[in-house]
Design a protein around this motif. Structure first.
Motif, PDB file in Angstrom:
ATOM      1  N   GLU A  65       0.824  -1.211   0.000  1.00 30.90           N
ATOM      2  CA  GLU A  65       0.000   0.000   0.000  1.00 30.90           C
ATOM      3  C   GLU A  65       0.855   1.256   0.000  1.00 30.90           C
ATOM      4  O   GLU A  65       0.480   2.266  -0.569  1.00 30.90           O
ATOM      5  N   TYR A  66       1.987   1.153   0.654  1.00 33.67           N
ATOM      6  CA  TYR A  66       2.847   2.337   0.777  1.00 33.67           C
ATOM      7  C   TYR A  66       4.144   2.189  -0.013  1.00 33.67           C
ATOM      8  O   TYR A  66       5.143   2.784   0.336  1.00 33.67           O
ATOM      9  N   GLN A  67       4.098   1.393  -1.090  1.00 33.79           N
ATOM     10  CA  GLN A  67       5.349   1.162  -1.813  1.00 33.79           C
ATOM     11  C   GLN A  67       5.863   2.424  -2.494  1.00 33.79           C
ATOM     12  O   GLN A  67       7.055   2.533  -2.771  1.00 33.79           O
ATOM     13  N   TRP A  68       4.989   3.384  -2.773  1.00 33.64           N
ATOM     14  CA  TRP A  68       5.454   4.613  -3.437  1.00 33.64           C
ATOM     15  C   TRP A  68       5.800   5.706  -2.439  1.00 33.64           C
ATOM     16  O   TRP A  68       6.297   6.756  -2.815  1.00 33.64           O
ATOM     17  N   HIS A  69       5.503   5.471  -1.167  1.00 34.45           N
ATOM     18  CA  HIS A  69       5.758   6.485  -0.144  1.00 34.45           C
ATOM     19  C   HIS A  69       7.217   6.409   0.302  1.00 34.45           C
ATOM     20  O   HIS A  69       7.535   5.775   1.308  1.00 34.45           O
ATOM     21  N   GLY A  99       0.100   8.258  10.204  1.00 33.85           N
ATOM     22  CA  GLY A  99       1.535   8.434  10.452  1.00 33.85           C
ATOM     23  C   GLY A  99       2.112   9.519   9.565  1.00 33.85           C
ATOM     24  O   GLY A  99       3.151   9.336   8.940  1.00 33.85           O
ATOM     25  N   LEU A 100       1.436  10.666   9.530  1.00 33.26           N
ATOM     26  CA  LEU A 100       1.869  11.766   8.654  1.00 33.26           C
ATOM     27  C   LEU A 100       3.044  12.506   9.277  1.00 33.26           C
ATOM     28  O   LEU A 100       2.983  12.963  10.410  1.00 33.26           O
ATOM     29  N   LYS A 293      -3.049   8.577   0.889  1.00 35.39           N
ATOM     30  CA  LYS A 293      -3.368   7.573   1.901  1.00 35.39           C
ATOM     31  C   LYS A 293      -2.835   7.961   3.275  1.00 35.39           C
ATOM     32  O   LYS A 293      -2.296   7.143   4.013  1.00 35.39           O
ATOM     33  N   GLY A 294      -2.954   9.239   3.592  1.00 36.83           N
ATOM     34  CA  GLY A 294      -2.638   9.690   4.947  1.00 36.83           C
ATOM     35  C   GLY A 294      -1.170   9.832   5.251  1.00 36.83           C
ATOM     36  O   GLY A 294      -0.801  10.015   6.417  1.00 36.83           O
ATOM     37  N   ARG A 295      -0.314   9.739   4.222  1.00 39.46           N
ATOM     38  CA  ARG A 295       1.115   9.919   4.453  1.00 39.46           C
ATOM     39  C   ARG A 295       1.728  10.703   3.299  1.00 39.46           C
ATOM     40  O   ARG A 295       1.166  10.747   2.204  1.00 39.46           O
ATOM     41  N   ILE A 296       2.894  11.274   3.565  1.00 36.34           N
ATOM     42  CA  ILE A 296       3.596  11.999   2.514  1.00 36.34           C
ATOM     43  C   ILE A 296       4.299  10.999   1.592  1.00 36.34           C
ATOM     44  O   ILE A 296       5.009  10.093   2.054  1.00 36.34           O
ATOM     45  N   VAL A 297       4.073  11.168   0.314  1.00 40.62           N
ATOM     46  CA  VAL A 297       4.798  10.335  -0.663  1.00 40.62           C
ATOM     47  C   VAL A 297       6.209  10.913  -0.832  1.00 40.62           C
ATOM     48  O   VAL A 297       7.209  10.209  -0.669  1.00 40.62           O
ATOM     49  N   GLU A 298       6.261  12.185  -1.131  1.00 36.89           N
ATOM     50  CA  GLU A 298       7.546  12.895  -1.237  1.00 36.89           C
ATOM     51  C   GLU A 298       7.283  14.368  -0.994  1.00 36.89           C
ATOM     52  O   GLU A 298       6.183  14.850  -1.253  1.00 36.89           O
ATOM     53  N   SER A 299       8.297  15.085  -0.540  1.00 35.27           N
ATOM     54  CA  SER A 299       8.146  16.522  -0.418  1.00 35.27           C
ATOM     55  C   SER A 299       9.490  17.193  -0.693  1.00 35.27           C
ATOM     56  O   SER A 299      10.542  16.569  -0.576  1.00 35.27           O
ATOM     57  N   GLY A 300       9.432  18.452  -1.078  1.00 33.23           N
ATOM     58  CA  GLY A 300      10.666  19.171  -1.370  1.00 33.23           C
ATOM     59  C   GLY A 300      10.385  20.392  -2.219  1.00 33.23           C
ATOM     60  O   GLY A 300       9.227  20.700  -2.522  1.00 33.23           O
ATOM     61  N   PRO A 301      11.440  21.135  -2.595  1.00 33.52           N
ATOM     62  CA  PRO A 301      11.253  22.301  -3.451  1.00 33.52           C
ATOM     63  C   PRO A 301      10.526  21.924  -4.745  1.00 33.52           C
ATOM     64  O   PRO A 301      10.741  20.825  -5.284  1.00 33.52           O
ATOM     65  N   ALA A 302       9.707  22.836  -5.248  1.00 32.76           N
ATOM     66  CA  ALA A 302       8.800  22.504  -6.342  1.00 32.76           C
ATOM     67  C   ALA A 302       9.535  21.973  -7.570  1.00 32.76           C
ATOM     68  O   ALA A 302       9.152  20.939  -8.142  1.00 32.76           O
TER      69      ALA A 302
END
Lengths: 328, 265
Positions: A65-69, A99-100, A293-302
């Motif tokens: 479920e979270y393989q891309w997170h 678990g965000l 799905k309630g979690r960050i997949v990725e984050s960072g500068p645009a």
């Protein structure tokens, strides 16, 4: 703070379907990985986060479920104004945040992007203390929102401006009274000063000539712009926009994005926009967090997110039909 | 067996939630924190006066006519038409005015509060208040309760007057089997100022309950427009039950042990 014996938001998730990120099939809790611990340890309000890179999906992810997170958080070099630390939130059986871990950097326009019903608006409500996490913590400028007393919470909220989806203007007041309301409640300014500020803000959003209209006499776009003027009237440090582009035509959306940029350049602070409109993200975002799905997949500068190798992020930010995200 | 207890348990739980929420509102009024929003309180007073006064007086006037007519024909059937004032006095002051007031408060004010607060809830206006750093319960609910307490005693006493006047019209002017002076003699003999005070207390307890129930159901409405409709209906049911309970208890407490009637010396 008003305690609500029955959660007024709970019913908004009653229609959630299995697999849409709102309702869980019976699951086993996702165990924290060493990377999760690193993320938590790195959530210092005083310092900017370092990049945390996962090379493998979480070991305990059930059914992939979270393989891309990947949880990848690319550094911005500035401290976070708002931080979510392992936040869990459920409405009945519907687990929304699972678990965000997320930070919103100071002085930048951040965007929280993600499919519908994935918990973006719930994030906003946690930031301003309208909802409390079942587990985890939410920090605003290093202060824990769930641990605040009522008075501290009301004081903290004065640092916020929030633009709700439909503007949330008070139906019993005309436009000028709506925008003047926070000034009248929280400042000692004279009525003339208040009206000067209000007229200036209404002019900025192009509603100078509609100041005596009631909210039900305004179009959806005008209500949104009026809500924007009201959100900014106390010069808040943190401004939250809940889908400012929904229901607007492309030209008005572009104009609203320009307005957000102009006012951010003028005032600074942490602006956070929740949307699933990629064009808006390309126009204004300086920092992007992709939520699913309630979690960050990725984050960072645009610019880095738009060049991400993550299949889900790539699919979502390009709006392609082929990829990990389907209709289910 | 557990199923048998599920419904009463839900009722008790719901009652507890309403009591807790009401306690919070009452505390905000008694602690005078509500005066921080005195302007909003005055606005709510205006809404009550302009929106509900005539309809409450109108209803009470009609039931006052009915009391007069019933009283006149009943006492005539007993061979004592001069005593129509007894029926009118007791019927108006002790029962019909409080009930008529309670019914119209439930239908007009209570449901109005639920619909207004419920609409504010589903359109995020209550959340908008909260994120501006304003205590929404204080601003929306405590101000309404204080406004009710400021306005309704006067509105109620004027309603009592409307009921009395209607009974006089029915007994003396319409049926006409007793003179104006004869009616007044008996009418005033069978009531005194404490009775008016008790009647006002009955009406104000009803009004307080109706405002608090309306605030609870409106503030906690959810589920879109349908949810607001459901909350409005639930509040109406709850308020009608409460009006009758308060009416019954009021009569028992104030006149149950002592009917306060000048009979037998």
């Amino acid at each position: 703070m008003s305690e609500t014996p029955r959660d007024p938001y709970a019913d908004r998730y009653d229609d959630a379907e299995p697999g849409d990120g709102l309702r869980d099939e019976p699951t086993t809790p996702v165990a924290a990985t060493p990377d999760d611990e690193r993320l938590r340890a790195d959530d210092s309000p005083a310092s900017a986060r370092a990049a945390v890179v996962r090379e493998a999906p979480p070991a305990a992810a059930d059914d992939d479920e979270y393989q891309w997170h990947t949880g990848l958080n690319r550094p911005t070099g500035v401290a976070d104004a708002v931080e979510f630390i392992d936040v869990h939130k459920a409405f009945g059986r519907n687990k929304i945040l699972r678990g965000l871990n997320m930070g919103l950097p100071e002085g930048k326009i951040s965007m929280i992007l993600g499919p519908s019903g994935t918990g973006k608006s719930v994030c906003i409500k946690h930031m301003v203390g309208l909802l409390y996490p079942d587990e985890g913590d939410v920090l605003v400028h290093g202060e824990s929102v769930p641990n605040m007393t009522d008075d501290e919470l009301f004081d903290m909220r004065k640092r916020f401006g929030v633009l709700f989806q439909d503007g949330a203007l008070f139906g019993s007041m005309n436009l000028i009274d709506n925008v003047a309301f926070p000034l009248r409640q929280h400042t000692d300014k004279s009525e003339d000063e208040i009206l000067d500020i209000v007229r200036r803000r209404l002019d900025e959003v192009g509603l100078g000539s509609a100041h005596d209209k009631m909210p039900n006499e305004l179009s959806g776009g005008m209500r949104k712009r009026a809500g924007f003027a009201r959100a900014l009237v106390l010069d808040p440090n943190i401004v939250l926009f809940d889908e400012p582009d929904s229901g607007l035509d492309p030209v008005r959306t572009a104009l609203l994005c320009e307005l957000i940029q102009e006012i951010h350049e003028e005032n600074g602070g942490c602006y956070t926009v929740i949307t699933h409109d990629i064009m808006s993200a390309r126009r204004v975002a300086e920092f992007i967090s992709v939520l699913w799905k309630g979690r960050i997949v990725e984050s960072g500068p645009a610019e880095e997110l738009f060049n991400s190798e993550n299949a889900f992020v790539r699919q979502f930010l390009s709006g392609e039909s082929q990829g990990p995200l389907g209709m289910e | 067996m557990a199923g048998w207890f599920a419904l009463p348990r839900e009722w008790i739980s719901s009652f507890g939630e309403i009591a807790k929420f009401s306690g919070k509102i009452l505390g905000q009024v008694y602690s005078l924190r509500v005066l921080h929003f005195f302007g909003e309180t005055l606005r709510q007073c205006g809404v009550l006066i302009l929106g509900s006064t005539l309809v409450i007086w109108g209803l009470v006037f009609i039931v006052g006519l009915q009391c007069g007519i019933e009283g006149a024909y009943f006492t005539r059937a007993q061979g004592a038409p001069a005593y129509a004032g007894v029926f009118a006095a007791w019927c108006d002051l002790r029962e019909i005015v409080p009930y008529g007031f309670g019914y119209m408060m439930s239908a007009k004010v209570g449901t109005g509060i639920v619909a207004e607060l419920g609409s504010m809830r589903i359109s995020d206006e209550i959340d908008a208040l909260e994120v501006m750093g304003i205590d929404s319960v204080l601003f929306l609910c405590a101000t309404r309760l204080l406004a009710a307490w400021l306005v309704l005693p006067f509105m109620y006493m004027a309603a009592v007057g409307a009921g009395f006047f209607a009974s006089y019209l029915a007994v003396v002017q319409q049926i006409g089997e007793v003179s104006s002076g004869g009616f007044s003699l008996i009418f005033w003999m069978f009531q005194n100022p404490p009775d008016l005070l008790y009647s006002v207390i009955k009406g104000m307890v009803m009004a307080t309950a109706i405002v608090l129930v309306g605030c609870y159901y409106g503030y906690h409405a959810g589920g879109g427009p349908v949810g607001v409709g459901t909350a409005t209906a639930k509040s109406m049911v709850m308020n009608i039950v409460l009006v009758h309970l308060i009416g019954m208890l009021g009569t028992q407490v104030f006149w149950g042990a002592n009917p306060r009637a000048p009979i037998g010396g």
